[in-house]
Scaffold this motif. Structure first.
Motif, PDB file in Angstrom:
ATOM      1  N   CYS A 270       0.835  -1.207   0.000  1.00  0.00           N
ATOM      2  CA  CYS A 270       0.000   0.000   0.000  1.00  0.00           C
ATOM      3  C   CYS A 270       0.867   1.253   0.000  1.00  0.00           C
ATOM      4  O   CYS A 270       0.489   2.277  -0.573  1.00  0.00           O
ATOM      5  N   ALA A 271       2.034   1.178   0.653  1.00  0.00           N
ATOM      6  CA  ALA A 271       2.935   2.335   0.702  1.00  0.00           C
ATOM      7  C   ALA A 271       3.406   2.714  -0.699  1.00  0.00           C
ATOM      8  O   ALA A 271       3.385   3.891  -1.080  1.00  0.00           O
ATOM      9  N   TYR A 272       3.817   1.723  -1.479  1.00  0.00           N
ATOM     10  CA  TYR A 272       4.341   2.012  -2.819  1.00  0.00           C
ATOM     11  C   TYR A 272       3.265   2.582  -3.751  1.00  0.00           C
ATOM     12  O   TYR A 272       3.482   3.621  -4.373  1.00  0.00           O
ATOM     13  N   PRO A 273       2.087   1.958  -3.864  1.00  0.00           N
ATOM     14  CA  PRO A 273       1.080   2.555  -4.760  1.00  0.00           C
ATOM     15  C   PRO A 273       0.563   3.908  -4.284  1.00  0.00           C
ATOM     16  O   PRO A 273       0.201   4.746  -5.110  1.00  0.00           O
ATOM     17  N   SER A 274       0.522   4.155  -2.964  1.00  0.00           N
ATOM     18  CA  SER A 274       0.070   5.485  -2.533  1.00  0.00           C
ATOM     19  C   SER A 274       1.148   6.525  -2.841  1.00  0.00           C
ATOM     20  O   SER A 274       0.846   7.639  -3.272  1.00  0.00           O
ATOM     21  N   LEU A 275       2.412   6.137  -2.676  1.00  0.00           N
ATOM     22  CA  LEU A 275       3.508   7.058  -3.014  1.00  0.00           C
ATOM     23  C   LEU A 275       3.531   7.367  -4.514  1.00  0.00           C
ATOM     24  O   LEU A 275       3.577   8.532  -4.921  1.00  0.00           O
ATOM     25  N   THR A 276       3.477   6.317  -5.347  1.00  0.00           N
ATOM     26  CA  THR A 276       3.526   6.553  -6.792  1.00  0.00           C
ATOM     27  C   THR A 276       2.272   7.308  -7.258  1.00  0.00           C
ATOM     28  O   THR A 276       2.342   8.099  -8.202  1.00  0.00           O
ATOM     29  N   ALA A 277       1.145   7.104  -6.571  1.00  0.00           N
ATOM     30  CA  ALA A 277      -0.068   7.859  -6.927  1.00  0.00           C
ATOM     31  C   ALA A 277       0.141   9.345  -6.662  1.00  0.00           C
ATOM     32  O   ALA A 277      -0.234  10.188  -7.479  1.00  0.00           O
ATOM     33  N   VAL A 399     -11.520  -1.127 -10.009  1.00  0.00           N
ATOM     34  CA  VAL A 399     -12.155  -2.368  -9.558  1.00  0.00           C
ATOM     35  C   VAL A 399     -11.883  -2.496  -8.056  1.00  0.00           C
ATOM     36  O   VAL A 399     -10.728  -2.509  -7.627  1.00  0.00           O
ATOM     37  N   TRP A 400     -12.962  -2.575  -7.282  1.00  0.00           N
ATOM     38  CA  TRP A 400     -12.809  -2.588  -5.828  1.00  0.00           C
ATOM     39  C   TRP A 400     -13.847  -3.504  -5.207  1.00  0.00           C
ATOM     40  O   TRP A 400     -14.800  -3.912  -5.864  1.00  0.00           O
ATOM     41  N   GLN A 401     -13.660  -3.835  -3.955  1.00  0.00           N
ATOM     42  CA  GLN A 401     -14.572  -4.717  -3.225  1.00  0.00           C
ATOM     43  C   GLN A 401     -14.566  -4.276  -1.766  1.00  0.00           C
ATOM     44  O   GLN A 401     -13.600  -3.668  -1.300  1.00  0.00           O
ATOM     45  N   THR A 402     -15.664  -4.575  -1.066  1.00  0.00           N
ATOM     46  CA  THR A 402     -15.640  -4.336   0.376  1.00  0.00           C
ATOM     47  C   THR A 402     -15.160  -5.622   1.039  1.00  0.00           C
ATOM     48  O   THR A 402     -15.226  -6.702   0.438  1.00  0.00           O
ATOM     49  N   GLU A 451      -4.800  -1.930  -8.999  1.00  0.00           N
ATOM     50  CA  GLU A 451      -6.055  -1.239  -8.675  1.00  0.00           C
ATOM     51  C   GLU A 451      -5.854  -0.354  -7.448  1.00  0.00           C
ATOM     52  O   GLU A 451      -6.505   0.686  -7.317  1.00  0.00           O
ATOM     53  N   GLY A 452      -4.956  -0.753  -6.543  1.00  0.00           N
ATOM     54  CA  GLY A 452      -4.605   0.096  -5.398  1.00  0.00           C
ATOM     55  C   GLY A 452      -4.024   1.410  -5.884  1.00  0.00           C
ATOM     56  O   GLY A 452      -4.457   2.494  -5.476  1.00  0.00           O
ATOM     57  N   HIS A 453      -3.086   1.313  -6.794  1.00  0.00           N
ATOM     58  CA  HIS A 453      -2.464   2.520  -7.354  1.00  0.00           C
ATOM     59  C   HIS A 453      -3.521   3.400  -8.024  1.00  0.00           C
ATOM     60  O   HIS A 453      -3.563   4.615  -7.816  1.00  0.00           O
ATOM     61  N   ARG A 454      -4.407   2.779  -8.793  1.00  0.00           N
ATOM     62  CA  ARG A 454      -5.432   3.543  -9.496  1.00  0.00           C
ATOM     63  C   ARG A 454      -6.428   4.160  -8.509  1.00  0.00           C
ATOM     64  O   ARG A 454      -6.904   5.279  -8.721  1.00  0.00           O
ATOM     65  N   CYS A 457      -4.740   7.215  -6.949  1.00  0.00           N
ATOM     66  CA  CYS A 457      -4.721   8.310  -7.933  1.00  0.00           C
ATOM     67  C   CYS A 457      -6.089   8.986  -7.973  1.00  0.00           C
ATOM     68  O   CYS A 457      -6.187  10.216  -7.952  1.00  0.00           O
ATOM     69  N   ALA A 458      -7.153   8.175  -8.031  1.00  0.00           N
ATOM     70  CA  ALA A 458      -8.516   8.711  -8.086  1.00  0.00           C
ATOM     71  C   ALA A 458      -8.828   9.532  -6.828  1.00  0.00           C
ATOM     72  O   ALA A 458      -9.448  10.595  -6.888  1.00  0.00           O
ATOM     73  N   PHE A 459      -8.351   9.030  -5.681  1.00  0.00           N
ATOM     74  CA  PHE A 459      -8.580   9.722  -4.403  1.00  0.00           C
ATOM     75  C   PHE A 459      -7.883  11.081  -4.385  1.00  0.00           C
ATOM     76  O   PHE A 459      -8.480  12.096  -4.003  1.00  0.00           O
TER      77      PHE A 459
END
Ligand code: MN
Ligand code: MN
Length: 462
Positions: A270-277, A399-402, A451-454, A457-459
């Protein structure tokens, strides 16, 4: 009949995979994106190393070190390095700060074995290092496998000596012995929680006595090596942070290479995709902040943990520098607490509730609540916040899920979400699912990572 059926289709929620929903082009992008993540993992086995890797990526995108008191304007990009173990990166948006920030918070620390302050001893003709485990581990998983030593020794004069042993193919590795099955009759009768003792997690580091040395000559040999190689003496180990981590590198898993096996996916996935986002969304209108924090695995305490006052100080300073009302900044901000969840594992199906578990390949997982028993210790995002997240992710085609970690009363866990919520910031848990979480070698899905990265980015753009 067919008309009736199509009406029902519109009413029904059905979880689908990234492969079904997003198509082959996205899958190809995910495989490409995973290469950068794999490189990040191999250079970032401790929070200190992860901070260095993250700063290098941020500086390449023009981020500069931030000092309290710096004047700020839209477009400015800074990082605040907290003691080399915790990083705050932010970019000032074109929208007024009072319209709120978009904050992601992931952690860089991972379960491991730390060396004790007086670690070195000799017994039975061998020399060992004593450890104290960090975070939630299943102790037996660390025995009889190649391990590496990473960390720093800070000498009395303040000089820092960095150590990395066990990562190059020509390096020696660290090792913890295990009991041979031939003599395990008594141990085999014990429950797992009793069979493996923390005080037996001792690292084998030598067996050759130092020449012309009487008494503890093997230990003397290790001390001699440490002095010749690093210029350190035994007392220097008292002011050190030396960590034992698996020596293995990140590798593709599966014939289809759809997954990655590695140490420390929790929570670098999660750290890497949030950073790259953050780095990939210079067009974001709101002020964006990516928090990469330490000490999550031990309760978020300490000066580098999420409970440290520093996050508050930074929001205060940003508000002051931009002439914003800090109370409004907080109340209008939103946070993605970006931490992993457990992927449904059919081999241990009885601890999951499949309808509400995170399924592999079904995208990023949104957890409305965490905690244990009756949701004890949860932040529990509001229905309004979940609705906002749905809109943001759906509009971006993510693409996401709860999901929920596991079956009711099977156990539980928490994240930094509650410490962000404490600042009056709407916070929700969102992260990538992990198989074998907290094991020395964990597994994630490449499409879930992407999808985490995407999602992040959307957030930032929302
Ligand atoms: Mn975590
Ligand atoms: Mn964890």
């Amino acid at each position: 009949m067919s008309e009736k059926k199509s009406k029902v289709e519109k009413l029904r929620y059905e979880k689908k995979t990234v492969y079904e929903k997003a198509g082959r082009e996205t899958v190809a992008e995910a495989y490409e994106y995973a290469k950068g993540y794999t490189a990040f993992l191999d250079s970032s086995k401790t929070e200190r190393e992860a901070v260095e890797s993250a700063i290098a990526l941020a500086e390449a995108k023009g981020f500069l070190p931030y000092r309290f008191g710096t004047s700020l304007k839209a477009g400015d990009k800074y990082y605040y390095n907290n003691r080399g173990k915790n990083l705050y990166l932010f970019r000032i948006g074109t929208e007024p700060l009072e319209s709120g920030m978009r904050i992601t918070a992931a952690h860089l620390d991972a379960p491991r074995l730390d060396l004790k302050q007086v670690p070195l001893y000799e017994e039975g003709g061998m020399s060992f290092l004593k450890t104290h485990y960090y975070g939630g581990i299943r102790k037996y998983q660390w025995l009889a496998m190649p391990l590496a030593l990473h960390g720093v020794v800070v000498k009395q004069n303040g000089e820092t000596v960095k150590l990395t042993v066990g990562e190059n193919d020509t390096d020696p590795v660290m090792y913890i012995t295990d009991l041979l099955p031939h003599l395990a009759a008594a141990e085999n009768e014990k429950p797992v929680s009793k069979a493996f003792s923390g005080e037996k997690l001792n690292i084998l580091v030598g067996s050759m006595p130092l020449e012309d040395e009487d008494g503890e000559a093997v230990k003397a040999g290790v001390l001699h090596y440490l002095y010749e190689t690093y210029g350190i003496v035994e007392e220097d180990l008292q002011s050190a942070e030396l960590c034992i981590v698996p020596a293995a590198k990140a590798r593709d898993v599966g014939f289809d290479r759809s997954m990655i096996g590695a140490y420390g996916h929790d929570d670098r996935v999660c750290a890497y995709p949030s950073l790259t986002a953050l780095l990939d969304t210079p067009d974001a209108a709101h002020t964006s902040m990516c928090i990469l924090v330490d000490k999550e695995e031990t309760g978020s305490d300490g000066v580098t943990g999420m409970q440290c006052q520093l996050i508050s100080d930074l929001i205060t300073e940003l508000s002051r520098a931009l002439g914003a009302n800090e109370a409004l900044v907080r109340s209008n901000s939103k946070c993605f607490s970006s931490d992993v969840t457990a992927t449904f594992d059919p081999n241990f199906a009885d601890v999951y509730e499949k309808r509400n578990a995170s399924l592999i390949g079904c995208g990023i997982s949104v957890c409305k609540f965490t905690g244990s028993r009756g949701k004890s210790g949860t932040s529990d995002a509001s229905a309004e916040m979940v609705a906002w997240v749905r809109r943001v992710l759906n509009e971006a085609g993510v693409v996401w899920q709860t999901c929920e970690l596991g079956r009711v009363d099977a156990g539980g866990g928490g994240t930094v979400a509650k410490y962000m919520a404490k600042l009056n910031i709407d916070t929700i848990d969102i992260g990538v699912g992990v198989l074998s979480m907290h094991a020395p070698y964990e597994v994630i899905s490449k499409v879930d990572l992407y999808e985490g990265h995407r999602a992040f980015c959307a957030f930032y753009r929302a």
